[in-house]
Design an enzyme around this catalytic site. Structure first.
Site, PDB file in Angstrom:
ATOM      1  N   LYS A  56      -1.587  13.492  -0.601  1.00  0.00           N
ATOM      2  CA  LYS A  56      -2.110  14.030   0.542  1.00  0.00           C
ATOM      3  C   LYS A  56      -1.214  15.454   0.268  1.00  0.00           C
ATOM      4  CE  LYS A  56      -2.954  14.943   4.784  1.00  0.00           C
ATOM      5  NZ  LYS A  56      -2.986  14.543   6.006  1.00  0.00           N
TER       6      LYS A  56
ATOM      7  N   LYS B 171       3.151  12.744   0.047  1.00  0.00           N
ATOM      8  CA  LYS B 171       2.478  12.951   1.280  1.00  0.00           C
ATOM      9  C   LYS B 171       2.822  14.251   1.111  1.00  0.00           C
ATOM     10  CE  LYS B 171       1.274  13.774   6.036  1.00  0.00           C
ATOM     11  NZ  LYS B 171       1.035  13.327   6.803  1.00  0.00           N
TER      12      LYS B 171
END
Length: 328
Positions: free
Chosen positions: A254, A201
């Protein structure tokens, strides 16, 4: 001069054969739909930066899920907006928390596959993804207390599993989060619940609309000391390897579109299913261009998701689920 091509790939691009030789396919079964459940309202509140999406009150969570499943999408992820926040994010793991209440109703009244986002940023009064040092509000070098945060993440995961979650998805990028959550779930009798880790992420500018939607923006500082540097690719492999060793069942990247190289790297290096989060900023920018008449939103959304799948993702968390469901 007469020249004859030595190869004619266009032979396989006619309408009859084109679908037969298509290498990548996208279906509603590949998609996870996010929903926002808001404890502070008794009616739906449109999210201005994410056209077509609302915050819904807890009492309407089931109706919202049914709207999604009627399109053919069978998996959702729940995000909560609590009515109170504090320094330790106690609402994240409260038995009567906004997500827990919504999950109980959803799991009892629908057959949807229910995924819980596990983080503290939506529940802390400072907006960071963990417990912060007392001096941090006045210190530009933010310190999140990593190991103290692990205990709270595990409590949150167990509380969501008890409320009916079918999968747990930790998103805080806390070192050791998968291992702590896996141990907490197993000890509480939830060894059958899988963990989908936000394993890579990045600290991204594409999260802006989500932070408006979930009321989770930091009140000071930023998240660069615990989310990944967008410049780093090799580090992602190391982060993901740690999560695999700690027991992650699914590995998420992400955001998705600016990090398709990372999706591809993970698909090459690991056997676990790969997920990608087509985040709020990716959604919002296509809608903004569509409102200007510059792009066809549905066509560009479909092409975007297809590219994520082609890069190697098995699952895609996206705000386009309902918009594309009929087409898929």
């Amino acid at each position: 001069m007469t020249f004859e091509p030595t190869a004619r790939p266009r032979r396989l691009r006619t309408d009859g054969v084109r679908p037969l030789v298509r290498e990548t396919t996208l279906s509603a079964n590949d998609l996870i739909a996010p929903i926002f459940v808001d404890e502070t309202t008794d009616k739906r509140v449109p999210i201005d930066s994410m056209p077509g999406h609302d915050r819904v009150p807890v009492e309407q969570a089931v109706d919202r899920v049914k709207e999604i499943t009627e399109t053919g999408v069978s998996a959702i992820m729940v995000f909560g907006i609590p009515d109170t926040k504090d320094a330790r994010g106690t609402g994240a793991y409260a038995e009567d928390g906004v997500v827990q209440r919504a999950m109980r109703a959803i799991s009892q009244e629908t057959d949807v596959y229910l995924i819980g986002d596990v983080c503290l940023c939506e529940y802390t009064d400072h907006g960071h993804c963990g417990v912060v040092e007392p001096h941090a509000h006045n210190d530009p070098t933010l310190t999140v207390k990593n190991d103290e945060t692990l205990e709270l993440l595990a409590k949150t995961a167990v509380s969501q599993a008890a409320a009916g979650a079918d999968m747990i998805a930790p998103s805080s990028m806390t070192d050791g989060m998968v291992g702590a959550i896996r141990a907490g779930l197993d000890e509480a009798g939830f060894s059958h619940i899988p963990v989908m880790s936000y394993a890579a992420k990045y600290e991204s500018a594409f999260y802006g609309p989500f932070r408006d939607a979930a009321d989770g923006a930091p009140s000071f500082g930023d998240r660069r000391h615990y989310q990944m540097d967008p410049a780093n690719a090799r580090e992602a492999l190391r982060e993901v390897q740690i999560d695999v060793e700690e027991g992650a069942d699914v590995l998420m990247v992400k955001p998705a579109l600016p990090y398709l190289d990372i999706v591809r790297d993970l698909r090459t290096e690991f056997d676990q299913p790969i997920a990608a989060y087509n985040v709020s900023g990716e959604y919002a920018m296509l809608h903004a261009a569509g409102e200007k008449g510059w792009l066809d939103v549905e066509e560009t959304a479909y092409e975007s998701l297809l590219s994520i799948k082609r890069a190697g993702a098995d699952l895609i968390l996206t705000y386009f689920t309902e918009q594309l469901a009929d087409r898929l």
